[in-house]
Design a protein around this motif. Structure first.
Motif, PDB file in Angstrom:
ATOM      1  N   PHE A 226      -8.105  -4.273   2.401  1.00 11.74           N
ATOM      2  CA  PHE A 226      -9.070  -4.045   3.472  1.00 11.74           C
ATOM      3  C   PHE A 226     -10.308  -4.913   3.266  1.00 11.74           C
ATOM      4  N   ASP A 227     -10.741  -5.589   4.335  1.00 10.20           N
ATOM      5  CA  ASP A 227     -12.011  -6.313   4.375  1.00 10.20           C
ATOM      6  C   ASP A 227     -12.991  -5.519   5.229  1.00 10.20           C
ATOM      7  N   ILE A 228     -14.238  -5.387   4.747  1.00  6.86           N
ATOM      8  CA  ILE A 228     -15.245  -4.571   5.433  1.00  6.86           C
ATOM      9  C   ILE A 228     -16.458  -5.433   5.776  1.00  6.86           C
ATOM     10  N   TYR A 229     -16.924  -5.288   7.007  1.00  8.55           N
ATOM     11  CA  TYR A 229     -18.207  -5.887   7.398  1.00  8.55           C
ATOM     12  C   TYR A 229     -19.249  -4.775   7.491  1.00  8.55           C
ATOM     13  N   LYS A 230     -20.268  -4.864   6.646  1.00 11.85           N
ATOM     14  CA  LYS A 230     -21.388  -3.929   6.709  1.00 11.85           C
ATOM     15  C   LYS A 230     -22.608  -4.598   6.117  1.00 11.85           C
ATOM     16  N   LEU A 231     -23.762  -4.193   6.612  1.00 13.48           N
ATOM     17  CA  LEU A 231     -25.039  -4.753   6.148  1.00 13.48           C
ATOM     18  C   LEU A 231     -25.027  -6.274   6.217  1.00 13.48           C
ATOM     19  N   ASN A 232     -24.531  -6.814   7.329  1.00 13.10           N
ATOM     20  CA  ASN A 232     -24.607  -8.227   7.683  1.00 13.10           C
ATOM     21  C   ASN A 232     -23.722  -9.154   6.853  1.00 13.10           C
ATOM     22  N   SER A 233     -22.676  -8.637   6.204  1.00 13.56           N
ATOM     23  CA  SER A 233     -21.797  -9.516   5.434  1.00 13.56           C
ATOM     24  C   SER A 233     -20.429  -8.865   5.261  1.00 13.56           C
ATOM     25  N   TRP A 234     -19.428  -9.735   5.020  1.00 13.65           N
ATOM     26  CA  TRP A 234     -18.071  -9.276   4.746  1.00 13.65           C
ATOM     27  C   TRP A 234     -17.866  -9.100   3.250  1.00 13.65           C
ATOM     28  N   LYS A 235     -17.061  -8.132   2.872  1.00 12.95           N
ATOM     29  CA  LYS A 235     -16.676  -7.943   1.473  1.00 12.95           C
ATOM     30  C   LYS A 235     -15.240  -7.438   1.433  1.00 12.95           C
ATOM     31  N   LYS A 236     -14.544  -7.744   0.352  1.00 15.47           N
ATOM     32  CA  LYS A 236     -13.177  -7.269   0.167  1.00 15.47           C
ATOM     33  C   LYS A 236     -13.210  -5.996  -0.657  1.00 15.47           C
ATOM     34  N   SER A 237     -12.610  -4.943  -0.127  1.00 16.61           N
ATOM     35  CA  SER A 237     -12.561  -3.680  -0.848  1.00 16.61           C
ATOM     36  C   SER A 237     -11.556  -3.758  -1.989  1.00 16.61           C
ATOM     37  N   LYS A 238     -11.834  -3.009  -3.039  1.00 16.29           N
ATOM     38  CA  LYS A 238     -10.920  -2.955  -4.179  1.00 16.29           C
ATOM     39  C   LYS A 238      -9.729  -2.045  -3.899  1.00 16.29           C
ATOM     40  N   ALA A 239      -9.810  -1.252  -2.849  1.00 16.27           N
ATOM     41  CA  ALA A 239      -8.742  -0.293  -2.536  1.00 16.27           C
ATOM     42  C   ALA A 239      -7.537  -1.007  -1.938  1.00 16.27           C
ATOM     43  N   THR A 240      -6.360  -0.626  -2.366  1.00 13.75           N
ATOM     44  CA  THR A 240      -5.100  -1.110  -1.810  1.00 13.75           C
ATOM     45  C   THR A 240      -4.133   0.064  -1.673  1.00 13.75           C
ATOM     46  N   VAL A 241      -3.133  -0.110  -0.829  1.00 14.49           N
ATOM     47  CA  VAL A 241      -2.096   0.913  -0.626  1.00 14.49           C
ATOM     48  C   VAL A 241      -0.737   0.229  -0.704  1.00 14.49           C
ATOM     49  N   SER A 242       0.145   0.768  -1.551  1.00 12.22           N
ATOM     50  CA  SER A 242       1.527   0.308  -1.636  1.00 12.22           C
ATOM     51  C   SER A 242       2.440   1.411  -1.116  1.00 12.22           C
ATOM     52  N   CYS A 243       3.407   1.042  -0.305  1.00 11.65           N
ATOM     53  CA  CYS A 243       4.253   2.034   0.352  1.00 11.65           C
ATOM     54  C   CYS A 243       5.553   1.374   0.787  1.00 11.65           C
ATOM     55  N   PRO A 244       6.557   2.180   1.197  1.00  3.77           N
ATOM     56  CA  PRO A 244       7.813   1.600   1.694  1.00  3.77           C
ATOM     57  C   PRO A 244       7.554   0.595   2.816  1.00  3.77           C
ATOM     58  N   ARG A 245       8.347  -0.439   2.846  1.00  2.00           N
ATOM     59  CA  ARG A 245       8.075  -1.567   3.726  1.00  2.00           C
ATOM     60  C   ARG A 245       8.109  -1.185   5.203  1.00  2.00           C
ATOM     61  N   SER A 246       7.034  -1.498   5.899  1.00  2.00           N
ATOM     62  CA  SER A 246       6.922  -1.333   7.344  1.00  2.00           C
ATOM     63  C   SER A 246       5.623  -1.968   7.792  1.00  2.00           C
ATOM     64  N   ASN A 247       5.608  -2.582   8.955  1.00  2.00           N
ATOM     65  CA  ASN A 247       4.422  -3.275   9.451  1.00  2.00           C
ATOM     66  C   ASN A 247       3.503  -2.329  10.226  1.00  2.00           C
ATOM     67  N   ILE A 248       2.249  -2.774  10.383  1.00  2.00           N
ATOM     68  CA  ILE A 248       1.306  -2.058  11.238  1.00  2.00           C
ATOM     69  C   ILE A 248       1.764  -2.182  12.691  1.00  2.00           C
ATOM     70  N   SER A 249       1.785  -1.065  13.424  1.00  2.00           N
ATOM     71  CA  SER A 249       2.197  -1.098  14.822  1.00  2.00           C
ATOM     72  C   SER A 249       1.196  -1.897  15.658  1.00  2.00           C
ATOM     73  N   ARG A 250       1.708  -2.777  16.482  1.00  2.00           N
ATOM     74  CA  ARG A 250       0.837  -3.575  17.344  1.00  2.00           C
ATOM     75  C   ARG A 250       0.616  -2.915  18.696  1.00  2.00           C
ATOM     76  N   HIS A 251       1.233  -1.751  18.921  1.00  2.00           N
ATOM     77  CA  HIS A 251       1.168  -1.101  20.226  1.00  2.00           C
ATOM     78  C   HIS A 251       0.032  -0.083  20.325  1.00  2.00           C
ATOM     79  N   THR A 252      -0.618   0.243  19.235  1.00  2.00           N
ATOM     80  CA  THR A 252      -1.706   1.219  19.278  1.00  2.00           C
ATOM     81  C   THR A 252      -2.810   0.803  18.325  1.00  2.00           C
ATOM     82  N   LYS A 253      -4.062   0.983  18.735  1.00  2.00           N
ATOM     83  CA  LYS A 253      -5.197   0.558  17.950  1.00  2.00           C
ATOM     84  C   LYS A 253      -5.553   1.597  16.891  1.00  2.00           C
ATOM     85  N   PRO A 254      -6.288   1.201  15.833  1.00  2.00           N
ATOM     86  CA  PRO A 254      -6.679   2.169  14.809  1.00  2.00           C
ATOM     87  C   PRO A 254      -7.596   3.250  15.382  1.00  2.00           C
TER      88      PRO A 254
END
Length: 455
Positions: A226-254
């Motif tokens: 996850f990349d986060i924009y806050k306080l006027n700059s982008w940063k890469k979060s240290k958090a990651t998620v590993s799970c069974p293979r499947s893509n993010i659905s393109r048919h519905t927004k977060p």
């Protein structure tokens, strides 16, 4: 020797003071404002336009405190100002806004060849722009768009800001360069989410989160960062998620719910990320239906996470009550009478807030005839929310917009910035942003497009 002049004396008579009729106009037994029930005050204020509410805030502290309450503001704008912003998923210079308070009383005549007969009011809720744009997200009264670069704005307070994305690896993977324009890839726009947090009654702070698919050690797994924009700059979060293979659905927004953004995956599971704590997790849900072909929509309503699975015959609404036991519970089944004539080429669920469900339909041959159907939960019946021009792209991104008066410290003032920027790239983008804000603001009369082009 001249005689002395006589001194004239002017005597003024003031009329008697008018009779005090206060006792006859306002009885002494009339209760003070503080003693009126809160729900009575709400029902009175809900009937007033925004300008009248702004004036009332200046009359006394009680009304100012009541109107500035986030709960009142949310309920007020959910009644008078919500709507759907939509534009082509592949970027377009034609943007539409359909307010929920507007309703078309008749269905379009499929046998008519005249656009003027069936779609005479479409231009009232659309605007032609000098630049291609895309709608990415909307939350807390803010709208996130892409017009050659990220732009976030509040149409009510007239605040905005253009943001860079080059320092975010996740965002760079989402943006593609085409021969004449730079756009967000249509299949990756659902990876971008917006979060608006309330600091106090009148101040907000926003964050943008872009989920990125990372390389996994196991080919049967997916790994997300996850990349986060806050306080006027982008940063890469240290958090990651590993799970069974499947893509993010393109048919519905977060969806932002319970302090976290939720992304639906193609296998029915959900990725959740908290922008405040930067914690991520997998919610191992599955689709609660054995139907081979259905339309899916993810959202939040009535304090619950909502999943909608729809077929041509029935629309099923599910809620997720307990994240620890991720089982969807059926809360409502709706007969899909919006498609009763069978004359459709494409349809999808685009919005649901617990009170109204909205379905878009492309009718007739060769994509002619586009309708926004609405289903009222209170009346248990279908109606027509609005019509769209026949030549619009059927692949559209929809965002539900609810206005807000709150100010955002990181945003710029429209009036001061527009006065200073008369030429250059910024001026061109402001000429595109101006008519968009005019279209969305329910209290502002949109200007003609040539007004903005002439500036």
């Amino acid at each position: 020797m001249q005689p002395a002049k006589r001194r004239k004396t002017l005597i003024l008579f003031s009329p008697p003071p008018p009779e005090d009729k206060t006792e006859t106009l306002i009885p002494s037994s009339f209760p003070p404002l503080e003693e009126l029930p809160s729900n009575v005050i709400d029902e009175i204020l809900f009937k007033l336009p925004q300008k009248s509410l702004a004036r009332l805030k200046c009359t006394c502290r009680t009304l100012r405190s009541h109107i500035s309450n986030p709960d009142f503001e949310s309920e007020y704008f959910s009644r008078v100002g919500p709507g759907l912003i939509h534009v082509s998923s592949f970027a377009s210079n034609y943007l539409c806004f359909n307010p929920f308070v507007f309703s078309q009383v008749s269905k379009p005549n499929s046998e008519s060849d005249s656009d003027e007969d069936d779609y005479a009011g479409c231009d009232r809720f659309s605007v032609h722009l000098p630049m291609h744009c895309q709608i990415l997200a909307s939350h807390g009264g803010l709208v996130l768009m892409f017009m050659k670069q990220l732009c976030i704005f509040n149409p009510i307070t007239r605040q905005f800001r253009f943001l860079t994305h080059e320092s975010s690896q996740a965002m760079r993977r989402c943006v593609v360069r085409e021969p004449e324009k730079r756009v967000v890839h249509a299949e990756r726009s659902a990876r971008i989410g917006l979060v608006v947090e309330q600091i106090d009654r009148m101040t907000q702070m926003f964050k943008i989160v872009c989920v990125d698919e990372l390389r996994a050690a196991n080919p049967d797994e997916s790994r997300f960062g996850f990349d986060i924009y806050k306080l006027n700059s982008w940063k890469k979060s240290k958090a990651t998620v590993s799970c069974p293979r499947s893509n993010i659905s393109r048919h519905t927004k977060p969806v932002y719910f319970n302090g976290a953004l939720h992304w639906l995956r193609n296998n029915g599971s959900i990725i959740a990320f908290d922008p405040e704590t930067e914690e991520a997790k997998l919610i191992p849900t599955t689709y609660p239906s054995s139907e081979p072909d259905f339309t899916v929509w993810l959202g939040a309503a009535d304090g619950q996470l909502i999943l909608i699975l729809a077929t041509e015959e029935v629309i099923s609404v599910f809620s997720l009550v307990d994240h620890e036991k991720p089982d969807w519970t059926l809360v409502r089944s709706i007969k899909n009478d919006a498609l009763d004539d069978g004359d459709w080429l494409f349809w999808s669920i685009v919005a649901y807030d617990g009170k109204v469900l909205v379905l878009q339909e492309t009718k007739g041959c060769e994509g002619k005839g586009r309708v926004l159907h609405k289903y009222s939960m209170r009346d248990n019946k279908w109606g027509i929310l609005g019509l769209m021009p026949r030549w619009l792209d059927a692949n559209r991104d929809f965002c539900r917009y609810i206005p807000s008066w709150s100010s955002v410290a990181e945003l710029q003032s429209w009036h001061s910035t527009f006065a200073a920027a008369r030429q250059g790239t910024l001026a061109a983008r402001l000429r595109c942003l101006g008519p968009i804000m005019d279209l969305i603001d329910p209290q502002r009369k949109p200007k003609q497009s040539n007004f903005w082009l002439s500036l």
